[in-house]
Scaffold this motif. Structure first.
Motif, PDB file in Angstrom:
ATOM      1  N   UNK A 172      -1.176   2.080  -6.316  1.00 12.24           N
ATOM      2  CA  UNK A 172      -0.419   2.225  -5.073  1.00 12.24           C
ATOM      3  C   UNK A 172       1.043   2.589  -5.311  1.00 12.24           C
ATOM      4  N   UNK A 173       1.408   2.835  -6.522  1.00 12.61           N
ATOM      5  CA  UNK A 173       2.815   3.163  -6.827  1.00 12.61           C
ATOM      6  C   UNK A 173       3.068   4.654  -6.627  1.00 12.61           C
ATOM      7  N   UNK A 174       3.390   5.000  -5.409  1.00  9.68           N
ATOM      8  CA  UNK A 174       3.640   6.403  -5.077  1.00  9.68           C
ATOM      9  C   UNK A 174       5.088   6.799  -5.377  1.00  9.68           C
ATOM     10  N   UNK A 175       6.007   5.871  -5.169  1.00  7.33           N
ATOM     11  CA  UNK A 175       7.422   6.186  -5.314  1.00  7.33           C
ATOM     12  C   UNK A 175       8.093   5.434  -6.449  1.00  7.33           C
ATOM     13  N   UNK A 176       7.623   4.252  -6.786  1.00  9.22           N
ATOM     14  CA  UNK A 176       8.360   3.392  -7.720  1.00  9.22           C
ATOM     15  C   UNK A 176       8.432   3.968  -9.129  1.00  9.22           C
ATOM     16  N   UNK A 177       7.402   4.708  -9.565  1.00 15.01           N
ATOM     17  CA  UNK A 177       7.469   5.320 -10.893  1.00 15.01           C
ATOM     18  C   UNK A 177       8.602   6.339 -10.966  1.00 15.01           C
TER      19      UNK A 177
ATOM     20  N   UNK B 260      11.821  -0.615   1.186  1.00 11.36           N
ATOM     21  CA  UNK B 260      11.130  -0.259  -0.045  1.00 11.36           C
ATOM     22  C   UNK B 260      10.795  -1.516  -0.822  1.00 11.36           C
ATOM     23  N   UNK B 261       9.598  -1.526  -1.389  1.00 13.98           N
ATOM     24  CA  UNK B 261       9.188  -2.601  -2.292  1.00 13.98           C
ATOM     25  C   UNK B 261       8.194  -2.028  -3.280  1.00 13.98           C
ATOM     26  N   UNK B 262       8.381  -2.329  -4.549  1.00 14.82           N
ATOM     27  CA  UNK B 262       7.492  -1.836  -5.599  1.00 14.82           C
ATOM     28  C   UNK B 262       6.123  -2.495  -5.446  1.00 14.82           C
ATOM     29  N   UNK B 263       5.061  -1.684  -5.455  1.00  8.52           N
ATOM     30  CA  UNK B 263       3.700  -2.186  -5.306  1.00  8.52           C
ATOM     31  C   UNK B 263       3.253  -2.893  -6.585  1.00  8.52           C
ATOM     32  N   UNK B 264       2.427  -3.930  -6.423  1.00  9.30           N
ATOM     33  CA  UNK B 264       1.905  -4.664  -7.570  1.00  9.30           C
ATOM     34  C   UNK B 264       0.835  -3.860  -8.300  1.00  9.30           C
ATOM     35  N   UNK B 265      -0.040  -3.177  -7.564  1.00  5.30           N
ATOM     36  CA  UNK B 265      -1.122  -2.401  -8.172  1.00  5.30           C
ATOM     37  C   UNK B 265      -0.603  -1.027  -8.586  1.00  5.30           C
TER      38      UNK B 265
ATOM     39  N   UNK C 202       0.817  -1.223   0.000  1.00  3.59           N
ATOM     40  CA  UNK C 202       0.000   0.000   0.000  1.00  3.59           C
ATOM     41  C   UNK C 202       0.846   1.266   0.000  1.00  3.59           C
ATOM     42  N   UNK C 203       2.011   1.227   0.664  1.00  5.10           N
ATOM     43  CA  UNK C 203       2.805   2.441   0.867  1.00  5.10           C
ATOM     44  C   UNK C 203       4.094   2.483   0.066  1.00  5.10           C
ATOM     45  N   UNK C 204       4.684   1.359  -0.223  1.00 11.52           N
ATOM     46  CA  UNK C 204       5.959   1.186  -0.929  1.00 11.52           C
ATOM     47  C   UNK C 204       7.192   1.556  -0.103  1.00 11.52           C
ATOM     48  N   UNK C 205       7.075   2.462   0.844  1.00  9.88           N
ATOM     49  CA  UNK C 205       8.229   2.930   1.604  1.00  9.88           C
ATOM     50  C   UNK C 205       7.824   3.072   3.069  1.00  9.88           C
ATOM     51  N   UNK C 206       8.500   2.335   3.960  1.00  6.27           N
ATOM     52  CA  UNK C 206       8.183   2.417   5.384  1.00  6.27           C
ATOM     53  C   UNK C 206       9.462   2.364   6.206  1.00  6.27           C
ATOM     54  N   UNK C 207       9.326   2.793   7.447  1.00  6.67           N
ATOM     55  CA  UNK C 207      10.420   2.676   8.411  1.00  6.67           C
ATOM     56  C   UNK C 207      10.035   1.653   9.466  1.00  6.67           C
ATOM     57  N   UNK C 208      11.039   0.897   9.920  1.00  6.70           N
ATOM     58  CA  UNK C 208      10.860  -0.110  10.953  1.00  6.70           C
ATOM     59  C   UNK C 208      11.865   0.182  12.060  1.00  6.70           C
ATOM     60  N   UNK C 209      11.403   0.138  13.296  1.00 13.89           N
ATOM     61  CA  UNK C 209      12.245   0.415  14.446  1.00 13.89           C
ATOM     62  C   UNK C 209      12.525  -0.883  15.205  1.00 13.89           C
TER      63      UNK C 209
END
Length: 103
Positions: free
Chosen positions: A93-98, A85-90, A43-50
């Protein structure tokens, strides 16, 4: 998708003001946790994990687990925070990958 330096720099800039939405605690890493992270990345393509202090793992162990058990890219690690980061399938939902592909 292997990311080049300029692509990583772009993603780091986009994540500058993001807050971590996932954390790794005393239960550590498992496939269920990784499936939840994959769902969020779809859904987001880019997240942070703590990584919490109570976790029995360190950053290199978490990074290696994510890389070896999924197709998620670890863009950056700072302290106990990982940028994923992971490219979205739909396409919706591609906010950053393009943008990343154009760089």
């Amino acid at each position: 998708m292997n990311l080049r330096g300029k692509q990583k720099r772009y993603l780091r800039a986009q994540a500058n003001r993001m807050k971590p939405i996932f954390s790794i605690g005393k239960n550590g890493l498992n496939q269920q946790w990784l499936d939840e992270v994959n769902g969020a990345l779809e859904k987001r393509e880019l997240i942070k994990v703590n990584i919490q202090q109570s976790a029995g793992i360190d950053v290199p162990t978490a990074r290696d687990f994510i890389i070896n058990h999924s197709s998620i890219n670890v863009v950056q690690t700072i302290g106990k925070t990982l940028l994923l980061f992971k490219r979205a399938q739909k396409p919706t939902h591609r906010h950053f990958s393009n943008e990343v592909e154009d760089i």
